[in-house]
Structures are given as C-alpha cells and as structure tokens.
Scaffold this active site. Structure first.
Site, mmCIF file in Angstrom:
data_model
loop_
_atom_site.group_PDB
_atom_site.id
_atom_site.type_symbol
_atom_site.label_atom_id
_atom_site.label_comp_id
_atom_site.label_asym_id
_atom_site.label_seq_id
_atom_site.Cartn_x
_atom_site.Cartn_y
_atom_site.Cartn_z
ATOM 1 N N ARG A 105 0.831 -1.203 0.000
ATOM 2 C CA ARG A 105 0.000 0.000 0.000
ATOM 3 C C ARG A 105 0.862 1.248 0.000
ATOM 4 O O ARG A 105 1.953 1.265 0.543
ATOM 5 C CB ARG A 105 -0.878 -0.023 1.250
ATOM 6 N N CYS A 107 0.163 5.631 0.652
ATOM 7 C CA CYS A 107 -0.812 6.622 1.094
ATOM 8 C C CYS A 107 -0.199 7.995 0.849
ATOM 9 O O CYS A 107 0.935 8.252 1.268
ATOM 10 C CB CYS A 107 -1.135 6.436 2.573
#
Length: 130
Positions: A105, A107
């Site tokens: 991931r 962000c």
C-alpha cells in the site's frame, strides 16, 4: 487477451471517461479509485470514517463483480486530503482484511479529490485460480 471492462450497479457509476475496473492479461484486475459515493452517485457525508467505509464497500462491490475478494488484492493506494485522517482511515481499512493479510500500500496527501471527497482508494487484484 484484450482488456475486459468490469461494471456493477452495486457501486457508483464512473463520473468521467473511465471504468470501475479492467481485467488485463487474464489475471490482473485494476480497480479505479473509488470515492465515497453511494450506488446512486450521492456523497455519503463529510465524516472520514463514514467516507472510508463507503469507499471500501464500493471497492468490495467491484471486486465481487470481477470474481475477486479482499484476499486477492495485492496493492492499494490511498489518497487523503488531510494526512491527519490517516489513523481513522487505517482503522476502517484494516477491517476489510483478515487473518493477518494485507496488500502492499501507499498513502499520499493530495490537494483535492473529485466531489470534494476526503478519501479515495484504488486497488490491484489478481483473479483467484480456477
């Protein structure tokens, strides 16, 4: 194999010239970023946990339409208008992955999102073996 579009009425329709998801190379599913719109295309509210939950529900609906689930997600990107929302978003996001599984991931904070959403998330999944 040509890329195949994936579309479901249980997630909001795209608000621009893109698809909810595309299946490519037979096994990869690229999910477009989802913002907190309900299936009628209306924003669900301003509160970050409510928005994040709607985004995750939208992604889940598109995953299901593609024949995938959360365990097939290999990468996500979270876009936040305010990184101060990171903890609240992370808590809701984590509810959708179980048994210690979580995808790769990133962000990032952005200046603005479509429809003045506070969060947007996209994903890449791999179709399960048949």
């Amino acid at each position: 194999m040509n890329p195949q579009p994936i579309q479901t009425p249980t997630a909001p329709l795209p608000i621009g010239p893109y698809r909810q998801a595309i299946q490519a190379q037979g096994t990869f599913v690229f999910l477009s970023g989802q913002i907190p719109l309900n299936s009628q295309g209306q924003m669900v509210g301003d509160e970050i946990t409510l928005q994040t939950r709607q985004v995750m529900e939208n992604l889940g609906a598109v995953l299901k339409a593609a024949g995938c689930g959360w365990q097939q997600v290999v990468k996500t990107t979270i876009y936040l208008v305010d990184l101060g929302d990171f903890s609240a978003v992370n808590q809701v996001y984590g509810e959708y992955f179980s048994d210690g599984y979580a995808p790769a991931r990133a962000c990032v904070q952005v200046a603005r999102l479509p429809k003045d959403a506070r969060v947007e998330i996209d994903a890449i999944a791999i179709l399960p073996s048949s």
